[in-house]
Design an enzyme around this catalytic site. Structure first.
Site, PDB file in Angstrom:
ATOM      1  N   TRP A 168       0.841  -1.201   0.000  1.00  0.00           N
ATOM      2  CA  TRP A 168       0.000   0.000   0.000  1.00  0.00           C
ATOM      3  C   TRP A 168       0.881   1.258   0.000  1.00  0.00           C
ATOM      4  O   TRP A 168       0.553   2.261  -0.628  1.00  0.00           O
ATOM      5  CB  TRP A 168      -0.910   0.018   1.233  1.00  0.00           C
ATOM      6  CG  TRP A 168      -1.718   1.289   1.327  1.00  0.00           C
ATOM      7  CD1 TRP A 168      -2.875   1.574   0.678  1.00  0.00           C
ATOM      8  CD2 TRP A 168      -1.405   2.456   2.091  1.00  0.00           C
ATOM      9  NE1 TRP A 168      -3.308   2.832   0.995  1.00  0.00           N
ATOM     10  CE2 TRP A 168      -2.419   3.396   1.867  1.00  0.00           C
ATOM     11  CE3 TRP A 168      -0.361   2.790   2.962  1.00  0.00           C
ATOM     12  CZ2 TRP A 168      -2.427   4.646   2.470  1.00  0.00           C
ATOM     13  CZ3 TRP A 168      -0.364   4.049   3.560  1.00  0.00           C
ATOM     14  CH2 TRP A 168      -1.397   4.950   3.313  1.00  0.00           C
ATOM     15  N   HIS A 169       2.042   1.159   0.701  1.00  0.00           N
ATOM     16  CA  HIS A 169       2.886   2.348   0.805  1.00  0.00           C
ATOM     17  C   HIS A 169       3.536   2.717  -0.519  1.00  0.00           C
ATOM     18  O   HIS A 169       3.870   3.880  -0.737  1.00  0.00           O
ATOM     19  CB  HIS A 169       3.958   2.139   1.872  1.00  0.00           C
ATOM     20  CG  HIS A 169       3.442   2.377   3.255  1.00  0.00           C
ATOM     21  ND1 HIS A 169       2.825   1.397   3.985  1.00  0.00           N
ATOM     22  CD2 HIS A 169       3.419   3.492   4.013  1.00  0.00           C
ATOM     23  CE1 HIS A 169       2.447   1.907   5.147  1.00  0.00           C
ATOM     24  NE2 HIS A 169       2.788   3.176   5.194  1.00  0.00           N
ATOM     25  N   GLY A 170       3.757   1.762  -1.374  1.00  0.00           N
ATOM     26  CA  GLY A 170       4.375   2.118  -2.651  1.00  0.00           C
ATOM     27  C   GLY A 170       4.533   0.907  -3.530  1.00  0.00           C
ATOM     28  O   GLY A 170       4.660  -0.218  -3.040  1.00  0.00           O
TER      29      GLY A 170
END
Lengths: 386, 356
Positions: A237-239
């Site tokens: 989700w973060h990247g």
């Protein structure tokens, strides 16, 4: 939608890599698409609304205006916290009435958030973290560790600063958002860490992913697999990069190890002593710092070179941080620890309520003055990219 | 009607917030006024910060047939826009940037299909042929800001300009928290690879980005000595990195310089095909810095080859007695008064070089 905008190129690149392993040359077109502002957040806001209605936790709103506002409420739109429709929509039932104290406390929170971001993250720590993570050669252990510690502080102050601003701005407008951080570097253990850091994401993943996967209900082994799955997705989700996946998997592994340890070591008097708690807290912080290496590094070459440096693995290595930078990192990190450990069992509001008026005035004036002095362009908030 | 059981409300700490807020405003106003007085007392005056936004604003003024100045701080300090306008017939746009390599700007103008004007390009060999690092990055950032500047950044710049024109302590490079911390006299570890600090403010900048050296720097004194002694550290290349073999590093640098010669020639040719003109100028340099530059980047190796390869006209200050007779007070730039006279004397040479 999130998959296309955020992960389209990542998936294509990996598809290309897999084909290349099989001897097939394929060059996918690079999708030069703009990432819509706050896409992760309004996707999550919409998801929580839909899922909560599906699960019967709340009923649907009849007002498109209220729904649109819940999904795109501007203070937290671009970097969180992730606000559940169930927390926000009821506040729209009646227009908020102006309240001086609420408005002024909102301004204090905005000042605090900006101070964390502009002064502590960008001015005191970001330069050192950028130098260390951007250095193309091997570094000595001290500089490697300090760079990672600087980033650990930077990302906390950057994101907690944004969340505090968002909460403050919302309060000024009469809306109440929940805490997104509760002194995470005073965490004793990794499950405690995730109860204190990016709370809106960790509770989102818990409620909408971990529990539907079976949570703790299907035995210890399955619970651990669920934890790994959740943290894998949390990392992604973060990247859209494998370094974020490794960061998530490391945290998943930490949580699994902690569960195993808790199964064998039952709490006794000595494990509850302050000294042991502090030691576990420091170990937690060190492990979290190791994971940050993968979060911040641009690729695995940088990450492995830095990790090697942290453990003194380079025969010929450079020192690149000035003494001033070392002092800045040390003072800010020590101050952060003192504040977070002294507040870990309470809340900011409770602590401020206990302070004399003169101290509150001086602290607010100091932060506002430091903001004026720290002029010029600041870096964008790190979490804008997510 | 929302059917939810959630009823969350944040606590508001019990404090006399109205009184606290009034006190905070009074303290901040008093502290800001005191800081302004202090900054003016030590020699700072209100002037613009030379930001990427100011540069982008100037870049937007470039019209198809404009005269544009690109390069480093020497072109920035030493070019008087009024004299150039008088001599060349159109008001030039100042795009030279202190502490930067001119090539990214030259390349950007060469790639701008609408542009077919005249470029006056300053050459300081060590800066123009910098293979990378901050000198190239500074220019690239400005070019990028011009191409990607958002409405919010434009609005922020519009607000900042009138403030900076009236408030002395708004100095991004000298008087921010970070800059003040950097001024603390804390010695570094032996062998630590810490980059040298750029010089302090010694100029005023207007909305057209015309830079003028302050009197306190033009006249002998503490500021002038500090600026002067800073050049040797700034112009000395950092030691080669230890993680690359020396020969490989030197080869890499040589390749980068060769590539810069090729790319510059290509950019000049591209402009020329559209009817544009480029003239290279070597602005005055004095004292120990001149001796250092002459020794480390000899004219024959860089300047002569650049003029030959690019087939563009060049004006080297030392070739003309009327241009060589100036002395840079801090070795690298002309005083505000001298910059006007120097530009006046430069104009005939520019007209000849440009075939006017």
């Amino acid at each position: 939608m999130l998959g296309f905008f955020k992960y389209g190129n990542f998936l294509l690149e990996n598809f290309q890599w897999v084909l290349a392993r099989g001897g097939i040359t394929y060059k996918p077109p690079h999708l030069d698409v703009f990432l819509p502002i706050g896409i992760s957040f309004y996707t999550f806001h919409s998801l929580s609304y839909t899922l909560d209605i599906y699960r019967g936790v709340m009923g649907p709103t009849r007002s498109l205006r209220d729904f649109a506002l819940a999904v795109s409420f501007f203070p937290q739109l671009v970097a969180g916290p992730i606000v559940r429709a169930g927390d926000f929509l009821p506040q729209l039932e009646a227009p908020p009435k102006p309240q001086n104290d609420r408005f002024l406390w909102g301004l204090v929170l905005m000042t605090l958030g900006l101070f964390e971001k502009v002064v502590l993250a960008d001015t005191m720590l970001a330069g050192s973290a950028d130098s260390v993570f951007g250095y193309a050669g091997p570094l000595i252990a001290l500089d490697s560790w300090l760079g990672v510690i600087a980033f650990a502080g930077q990302i906390f102050f950057d994101f907690a600063g944004y969340s505090t601003c968002a909460i403050g701005a919302a309060l000024c407008l009469g809306f109440h958002l929940k805490d997104n951080f509760r002194f995470p570097y005073a965490a004793i253990g990794f499950s405690d860490f995730w109860r204190r850091r990016h709370i809106s994401l960790s509770t989102f993943l818990r409620d909408y992913l971990y529990i539907p996967l079976g949570g703790n209900r299907s035995g210890a082994a399955r619970a651990m697999i669920n934890l790994i799955i959740v943290m894998f997705i949390g990392g992604l989700w973060h990247g859209a990069a494998w370094t974020f996946v490794v960061w998530g998997l490391l945290h998943g592994s930490y949580l699994v190890i902690e569960r195993l340890l808790k199964a064998f070591v039952r709490p006794t008097t000595w494990t509850e002593s302050l000294g042991v708690k502090l030691l576990i807290g420091l170990a937690t912080y060190a492990a979290v710092c190791l994971a940050w290496v993968f979060f911040r590094a641009s690729d695995f070459t940088v990450a492995t070179r830095l990790l090697r440096g942290m453990f003194g693995g380079h025969a010929q290595a450079d020192a690149i941080l000035s003494t001033r930078e070392i002092l800045q990192i040390g003072i800010v990190t020590l101050g952060m620890f003192i504040v977070q450990w002294s507040l870990r069992e309470t809340s900011l509001e409770a602590a401020v309520a206990r302070l004399p008026r003169s101290v509150v005035t001086a602290a607010w004036a100091f932060m506002a003055g430091a903001l004026i002095l720290t002029q010029g362009n600041s870096n964008a908030f790190i979490y804008f990219q997510f | 009607m929302h059917s939810s059981t959630f009823n969350f409300e944040r606590p508001i700490p019990a404090q006399p917030w109205r009184g606290v807020a009034v006190l905070v405003i009074v303290i901040i106003l008093f502290a800001a006024a005191a800081w302004e007085v202090r900054c003016r007392a030590v020699g700072y005056g209100p002037t613009l910060n030379d930001t990427e936004d100011l540069w982008a604003q100037a870049r937007r003024r470039v019209e198809p047939g404009s005269v544009v100045i690109v390069g480093d701080s020497r072109a920035w300090f030493d070019s008087d826009l009024d004299e150039l306008e008088r001599g060349l017939g159109s008001r030039p746009v100042q795009l030279a940037q202190p502490g930067s390599c001119a090539y990214p700007v030259l390349e950007d103008l060469a790639n701008d299909e609408n542009f077919h004007g005249t470029i006056i390009c300053s050459i300081v060999p060590r800066m123009f042929f910098a293979p990378g690092g901050p000198l190239v990055e500074n220019a690239r950032k400005a070019v990028k800001r011009y191409h990607t500047q958002t409405l919010a950044q434009r609005a922020s710049h519009r607000l900042a300009v009138p403030l900076e024109e009236h408030v002395a302590f708004l100095k991004e490079r000298d008087l921010t928290t970070e800059a003040l911390l950097k001024e603390l006299p804390i010695p570094n570890r032996p062998g630590a690879l810490v980059p040298p600090r750029p010089p302090p403010y010694f100029q005023s900048v207007d909305r057209e980005r015309r830079a003028r050296m302050t009197e306190s720097c033009a006249n002998p004194g503490r500021l002038q000595t500090r600026v002067k002694t800073g050049w040797s550290r700034l112009f000395t290349p950092p030691p080669p990195p230890r993680y690359i073999p020396k020969e490989a590093f030197e080869q890499r640098i040589a390749q980068a310089i060769e590539a810069r010669f090729r790319d510059t020639t290509a950019a000049v040719e591209k402009l020329r095909r559209r009817g544009g003109k480029v003239v290279f100028v070597r602005f005055p340099v004095s004292g120990e810095l001149k001796a250092f530059e002459d020794q480390s980047t000899p004219r024959t190796g860089i300047w002569d080859r650049l003029i030959r390869d690019s087939a563009a006209p060049g004006i080297y200050f030392e070739d003309f007695p009327e241009l060589a007779s100036f002395t840079c007070p801090e070795w690298s730039h002309l005083s505000a008064g001298d910059s006007v006279e120097f530009t006046r004397r430069l104009v005939p040479h520019l007209r000849t070089a440009l075939g006017m």
